[in-house]
Design a protein around this motif. Structure first.
Motif, PDB file in Angstrom:
ATOM      1  N   VAL A 109       2.696  -2.409  -8.798  1.00 16.90           N
ATOM      2  CA  VAL A 109       2.689  -2.914 -10.175  1.00 16.90           C
ATOM      3  C   VAL A 109       3.274  -4.317 -10.277  1.00 16.90           C
ATOM      4  O   VAL A 109       3.012  -5.027 -11.255  1.00 16.90           O
ATOM      5  CB  VAL A 109       3.441  -1.970 -11.131  1.00 16.90           C
ATOM      6  N   ASP A 110       4.045  -4.734  -9.297  1.00 21.55           N
ATOM      7  CA  ASP A 110       4.612  -6.081  -9.303  1.00 21.55           C
ATOM      8  C   ASP A 110       3.625  -7.109  -8.767  1.00 21.55           C
ATOM      9  O   ASP A 110       3.946  -8.307  -8.712  1.00 21.55           O
ATOM     10  CB  ASP A 110       5.894  -6.120  -8.462  1.00 21.55           C
ATOM     11  N   ASN A 111       2.444  -6.660  -8.379  1.00 21.04           N
ATOM     12  CA  ASN A 111       1.437  -7.539  -7.783  1.00 21.04           C
ATOM     13  C   ASN A 111       0.123  -7.477  -8.548  1.00 21.04           C
ATOM     14  O   ASN A 111      -0.954  -7.644  -7.982  1.00 21.04           O
ATOM     15  CB  ASN A 111       1.235  -7.155  -6.321  1.00 21.04           C
TER      16      ASN A 111
ATOM     17  N   GLY B 281      -4.527   5.068 -10.725  1.00 19.03           N
ATOM     18  CA  GLY B 281      -3.531   6.116 -10.591  1.00 19.03           C
ATOM     19  C   GLY B 281      -2.196   5.599 -10.103  1.00 19.03           C
ATOM     20  O   GLY B 281      -1.146   5.920 -10.683  1.00 19.03           O
ATOM     21  N   THR B 282      -2.195   4.784  -9.061  1.00 19.22           N
ATOM     22  CA  THR B 282      -0.912   4.315  -8.530  1.00 19.22           C
ATOM     23  C   THR B 282      -0.278   3.264  -9.428  1.00 19.22           C
ATOM     24  O   THR B 282       0.947   3.193  -9.541  1.00 19.22           O
ATOM     25  CB  THR B 282      -1.049   3.775  -7.094  1.00 19.22           C
TER      26      THR B 282
ATOM     27  N   SER C  19      -0.329   3.361 -12.569  1.00 24.04           N
ATOM     28  CA  SER C  19       0.260   4.089 -13.689  1.00 24.04           C
ATOM     29  C   SER C  19       1.649   4.608 -13.367  1.00 24.04           C
ATOM     30  O   SER C  19       2.444   4.858 -14.281  1.00 24.04           O
ATOM     31  CB  SER C  19      -0.647   5.256 -14.092  1.00 24.04           C
ATOM     32  N   VAL C  20       1.953   4.771 -12.075  1.00 29.38           N
ATOM     33  CA  VAL C  20       3.270   5.306 -11.704  1.00 29.38           C
ATOM     34  C   VAL C  20       4.167   4.275 -11.026  1.00 29.38           C
ATOM     35  O   VAL C  20       5.385   4.413 -11.018  1.00 29.38           O
ATOM     36  CB  VAL C  20       3.124   6.539 -10.785  1.00 29.38           C
ATOM     37  N   GLY C  21       3.584   3.261 -10.410  1.00 25.45           N
ATOM     38  CA  GLY C  21       4.376   2.235  -9.732  1.00 25.45           C
ATOM     39  C   GLY C  21       3.710   1.744  -8.468  1.00 25.45           C
ATOM     40  O   GLY C  21       3.442   0.572  -8.295  1.00 25.45           O
ATOM     41  N   GLY C  22       3.484   2.659  -7.521  1.00 20.93           N
ATOM     42  CA  GLY C  22       2.836   2.275  -6.268  1.00 20.93           C
ATOM     43  C   GLY C  22       3.810   1.718  -5.260  1.00 20.93           C
ATOM     44  O   GLY C  22       3.929   0.506  -5.093  1.00 20.93           O
TER      45      GLY C  22
ATOM     46  N   PHE D 181       0.834  -1.192   0.000  1.00 21.22           N
ATOM     47  CA  PHE D 181       0.000   0.000   0.000  1.00 21.22           C
ATOM     48  C   PHE D 181       0.874   1.249   0.000  1.00 21.22           C
ATOM     49  O   PHE D 181       1.917   1.291   0.655  1.00 21.22           O
ATOM     50  CB  PHE D 181      -0.895   0.055   1.239  1.00 21.22           C
ATOM     51  N   THR D 182       0.417   2.269  -0.718  1.00 15.74           N
ATOM     52  CA  THR D 182       0.988   3.589  -0.516  1.00 15.74           C
ATOM     53  C   THR D 182       0.546   4.085   0.858  1.00 15.74           C
ATOM     54  O   THR D 182      -0.475   3.638   1.387  1.00 15.74           O
ATOM     55  CB  THR D 182       0.505   4.555  -1.606  1.00 15.74           C
ATOM     56  N   ASP D 183       1.289   5.014   1.439  1.00 14.26           N
ATOM     57  CA  ASP D 183       0.954   5.468   2.785  1.00 14.26           C
ATOM     58  C   ASP D 183      -0.399   6.159   2.840  1.00 14.26           C
ATOM     59  O   ASP D 183      -1.095   6.090   3.857  1.00 14.26           O
ATOM     60  CB  ASP D 183       2.035   6.412   3.308  1.00 14.26           C
ATOM     61  N   TYR D 184      -0.771   6.842   1.774  1.00 19.85           N
ATOM     62  CA  TYR D 184      -2.076   7.505   1.703  1.00 19.85           C
ATOM     63  C   TYR D 184      -3.019   6.595   0.941  1.00 19.85           C
ATOM     64  O   TYR D 184      -2.783   6.269  -0.224  1.00 19.85           O
ATOM     65  CB  TYR D 184      -1.920   8.860   1.018  1.00 19.85           C
TER      66      TYR D 184
END
Length: 496
Positions: free
Chosen positions: A196-198, A178-179, A181-184, A168-171
């Motif tokens: 993105v690896d999951n 959205g995440t 698209s950038v990596g997460g 998870f991202t912290d937020y």
């Protein structure tokens, strides 16, 4: 939709606030509309808008909102905003825009800080309406969710079955699309890779308007071009995410250091030996008003994922100040959503409306201490602004497998974030921070690092080619194949 658009427009089940959008005028490069009750036969020489389940907005509030984002720095006004009622709407409108060379950008929660999801004179697709979460049951190992679903909603849905996405991202109030698209990235990435690896499968709409399912074994070139691909080849409409068993509770440790190099070395030890499930760190102000206090945050998951945490074993060999160390036990979801009260306080204080010229870098492990000291040495907490946060996430290179998520070539890299804030109308402060960001990026790139593309660093197409490095030819090829007219997400500035 045929390749030759109709030259006479009729209204076909499409509504917006205050007016009915009936078509697009290729000559004027704008959307044609009639007020309620007008004779639709009076509108001619425009291309027919497809029938939609959702709405297409050209009203001022919709356009103004889409011309802004969390950064409040860049403002590009679209000509229309799509709120899709179905995936079919996304297909129809992307195909329509491709036919008429109208630029398109998907927008999740609008959390980009530098205009990445804005599009001047084009179409913004608000994905928040695509938020379905697929069925879950005993033995589930994946869940399929709409691109507009928030990670908080996904977490609550999967936890009801004792399951969780691993990273998870912290937020949590960011969209899945959205995440991805950038990596997460988050504190669990050293163990499980980025978000993105999951991902096991995607459903996307290409720039040519083709709805495609892709995975590592099916249209793999597209799959790998979309994950961390910054929206350049397709719009994510659905993602299938890997799930793992969830803990019921966690133990969260906070360990304090007064030496950056020691702090980073201990983070490296923890991600290499894997004793913790989550590892991150913060840099805080010291009594002298400089960034001189380093707080390592590490979290151990309890049953049923792991045994009850053993403080002695988990903290063995670390060089923190023992007198300042403390730990807290809390439910797993409360840990995931720990920023909720912080964000509420920021909103109450008005900081949410500030400009956010964020710096997000991928530092090579062997250079991280020197680079971090150099960047922080030229920046005080007062310079960074109210509510500013400085973070270090240690990452293992062997866990980051998505080709377009770039880090350094070293075994351990550090995601280094300086999340600054300044009054949106203080252009001098914003420009100063943007210049600082650019200088920090150049220093990082000179040592083999790069940036994590969720921040505010002025970038050229040549910079992007350097950023993607050996992955650039595959991205460029996928762009030509899947978005041949280059209509998708021009706000990133990757292809000029």
């Amino acid at each position: 939709m045929s390749g030759t658009p109709s030259r006479r427009t009729v209204l076909r089940g499409l509504t917006v606030t205050g007016a009915a959008v009936t078509g697009f005028d290729p000559g004027a490069r704008g959307w044609a509309a009639t007020t309620a009750g007008a004779d639709s036969g009076s509108v001619t020489e425009v291309a027919r808008v497809p029938r939609l389940d959702g709405t297409l907005g050209t009203d001022d509030p919709s356009l103004a909102a889409a011309a802004d984002d969390y950064g409040h720095i860049v403002h590009r006004r679209p000509s229309a905003v799509l709120r899709p009622g179905s995936v079919r709407d996304v297909v129809a409108m992307v195909r329509f825009c491709n036919d008429h060379c109208v630029p398109v950008a998907p927008r999740g929660q609008g959390h980009a800080p530098f205009g990445q999801a804005q599009v001047d004179g084009g179409l913004v697709i608000e994905t928040a309406t695509l938020a379905d979460i697929g069925p879950l049951g005993p033995g589930s190992t994946t869940v399929t969710v709409g691109a507009g679903a928030r990670w908080s909603t996904v977490a609550r849905a999967t936890l009801a079955h004792g399951l969780t996405p691993p990273v998870f991202t912290d937020y949590l109030e960011l969209s899945v699309g959205g995440t991805l698209s950038v990596g997460g990235l988050g504190g669990q990435a050293h163990r499980h890779g980025a978000q993105v690896d999951n991902v096991t499968e995607l459903r996307v709409v290409t720039g040519a308007g083709e709805l495609v399912r892709c995975s590592p074994s099916r249209r793999a070139d597209l799959f790998h071009a979309v994950l961390a691909g910054l929206g350049q080849c397709a719009v994510i409409v659905e993602a299938t995410l890997r799930l793992v068993p969830a803990p019921r509770t966690v133990r969260r440790y906070q360990l304090t250091y007064d030496d950056l190099a020691v702090f980073l070395d201990d983070q490296r030890v923890l991600v290499q030996d894997g004793r913790f499930d989550y590892v991150e760190g913060q840099v805080q102000a010291d009594a002298a008003g400089t960034f001189g206090v380093f707080v390592l945050e590490a979290v151990a998951y309890g049953p049923p994922v792991g045994p009850a945490p053993d403080d002695t074993a988990l903290l063995r060999g670390l060089r923190h100040d023992p007198a300042s160390a403390h730990s807290t036990d809390q439910p797993y979801y409360d840990f995931l959503d720990r920023l909720a009260p912080v964000i509420a306080a920021m909103k109450a204080a008005g900081i949410w409306t500030y400009a956010h010229p964020w710096l997000n870098l991928m530092l090579p492990g062997t250079s991280a201490a020197a680079l971090g000291a150099r960047i922080l040495g030229g920046l005080t907490p007062a310079d960074a602004g109210p509510g500013a946060v400085v973070l270090f996430y240690p990452l293992r290179g062997d866990r980051l497998t998505a080709p377009l998520l770039r880090s350094s070539d070293e075994t351990v890299s550090y995601l280094f974030d300086v999340l600054s804030a300044a009054p949106a109308d203080d252009t001098a402060a914003v420009d100063r921070l943007l210049a600082t960001n650019r200088a920090a990026y150049e220093a990082t790139a000179a040592t083999g690092g790069t940036h994590y593309p969720v921040g505010s660093i002025p970038f050229t197409p040549a910079d992007w080619r350097t950023h993607f490095g050996p992955a650039w030819p595959a991205l460029e090829s996928a762009k030509r194949t899947y978005d041949p007219l280059g209509i998708l997400v021009p706000g990133q500035g990757i292809f000029g």
